[in-house]
Scaffold this active site. Structure first.
Site, PDB file in Angstrom:
ATOM      1  N   CYS A 123      40.402  34.840  50.137  1.00 16.94           N
ATOM      2  CA  CYS A 123      39.342  35.321  49.241  1.00 16.94           C
ATOM      3  C   CYS A 123      38.636  36.433  49.990  1.00 16.94           C
ATOM      4  CB  CYS A 123      38.372  34.184  48.915  1.00 16.94           C
ATOM      5  SG  CYS A 123      36.844  34.749  48.098  1.00 16.94           S
ATOM      6  N   ASP A 148      35.731  43.801  42.559  1.00 18.87           N
ATOM      7  CA  ASP A 148      35.705  42.392  42.966  1.00 18.87           C
ATOM      8  C   ASP A 148      34.635  41.713  42.108  1.00 18.87           C
ATOM      9  OD1 ASP A 148      36.070  40.015  44.558  1.00 18.87           O
ATOM     10  OD2 ASP A 148      34.278  40.522  45.688  1.00 18.87           O
ATOM     11  N   GLU A 172      27.173  36.338  48.960  1.00 16.67           N
ATOM     12  CA  GLU A 172      26.359  37.080  47.987  1.00 16.67           C
ATOM     13  C   GLU A 172      24.867  36.982  48.339  1.00 16.67           C
ATOM     14  OE1 GLU A 172      27.313  39.043  45.229  1.00 16.67           O
ATOM     15  OE2 GLU A 172      29.314  38.857  46.078  1.00 16.67           O
TER      16      GLU A 172
HETATM   17  N1  DGL Z   1      36.260  37.676  46.215  1.00 15.33           N
HETATM   18  C1  DGL Z   1      36.975  36.838  45.382  1.00 15.33           C
HETATM   19  C2  DGL Z   1      38.371  36.525  45.757  1.00 15.33           C
HETATM   20  O1  DGL Z   1      38.939  37.228  46.540  1.00 15.33           O
HETATM   21  C3  DGL Z   1      36.366  36.130  44.252  1.00 15.33           C
HETATM   22  C4  DGL Z   1      35.502  34.996  44.605  1.00 15.33           C
HETATM   23  C5  DGL Z   1      34.875  34.407  43.382  1.00 15.33           C
HETATM   24  O2  DGL Z   1      34.258  35.166  42.646  1.00 15.33           O
HETATM   25  O3  DGL Z   1      34.996  33.204  43.178  1.00 15.33           O
HETATM   26  O4  DGL Z   1      38.933  35.568  45.294  1.00 15.33           O
END
Ligand code: DGL
Length: 259
Positions: free
Chosen positions: A182, A8, A150
């Site tokens: 997300c 990720d 984060e």
């Molecule tokens: N965890 C991410 C997703 O599922 C990415 C989020 C990002 O880095 O903007 O989209």
């Protein structure tokens, strides 16, 4: 025993990892957080494809039998390219959970929270196209959500205000079902649910992705279930955020940190 690589842009994919270890508790895991390049949300597909290639090589070096792209944005931008470039490697990506949301709504309005990259991706647009004749689909970027997760700010006044702002248009439109598009967002789910109230269902697609991983491993004849379990965490940047969220999802388990 299978070796499962997961990646990720940051620690969000741990929301998928926590579901994977429920259905595949005896495998060897390598989790890669690309937090030196986080967020992916506003990056170009080409940029994310380059990162995907680098991380795939890293995970293959670790012996990965399968790679779970535990990031909706990276799935949208890079999974097709990765599948074409590594035809022997099984990749499992994130599915926008529009189908269960569309089937379960009573108000006929569903909300989708995701990054800008995911909402622009052809996979999401195709899925949306299948359902938008029957339900109204309201989308919004979870503005600032990735940064909050984060930073380990999973609750508190700043988090509540940030989440409230992105939920507002969905709730105002009458959405009774909200899809978390997300993998970072499930870590804010308690706040999202509190603000949405008891009549709104929030869907995290991670359990379905974990089941799909089991299915692909079976299809490929990759032996699972013989253990022992192990997990290694890797981060392209400062590993603090990853360690912090990992402690939440996997308390009590052994981790070897060798980024
Ligand atoms: N965890 C991410 C997703 O599922 C990415 C989020 C990002 O880095 O903007 O989209």
């Amino acid at each position: 025993m299978a070796t499962i690589g997961i990646f990720d842009s940051g620690c969000g994919g741990l929301s998928v990892y926590r579901e994977l270890i429920k259905v595949l508790p005896q495998e060897q895991y390598h989790y890669f957080s690309d937090n030196a390049h986080c967020p992916y949300g506003e990056k170009t597909p080409l940029y994310i494809q380059r990162r995907g290639r680098f991380i795939t090589e890293f995970l293959l070096d670790k012996g990965a039998d399968i790679i779970v792209v535990a990031c909706n944005t990276a799935t949208a931008a890079a999974i097709a390219t990765l599948r074409a470039e590594y035809p022997d490697v099984p990749f499992v990506g994130m599915e926008p959970a529009v189908k269960p949301a569309a089937l379960g709504t009573h108000t006929g309005v569903i909300g989708v929270l995701a990054t800008a990259g995911t909402l622009k991706g052809s996979k999401y647009l195709t899925t949306r196209g299948l359902y938008e004749d029957n339900v109204r689909i309201v989308e919004h970027v979870g503005q600032g959500f990735v940064e909050l997760v984060e930073a380990g700010k999973l609750d508190g006044p700043e988090t509540v205000e940030t989440v409230r702002a992105s939920l507002k248009p969905l709730l105002a439109a009458g959405a009774d079902t909200i899809v978390l598009g997300c993998t970072h967002y499930p870590f804010l789910q308690p706040v999202i649910e509190r603000l949405s109230g008891p009549d709104v269902r929030v869907i995290d697609p991670a359990p379905a992705v974990a089941r799909q991983t089991v299915h692909v491993l079976e299809q490929r004849g990759i032996v699972t279930g013989v253990g022992p379990f192990s997990v290694e965490l890797h981060a392209s940047g400062d590993p603090t955020a990853l360690r912090r969220i990992f402690a939440l999802v996997d308390a009590g388990r052994q981790t070897i940190d060798n980024e």
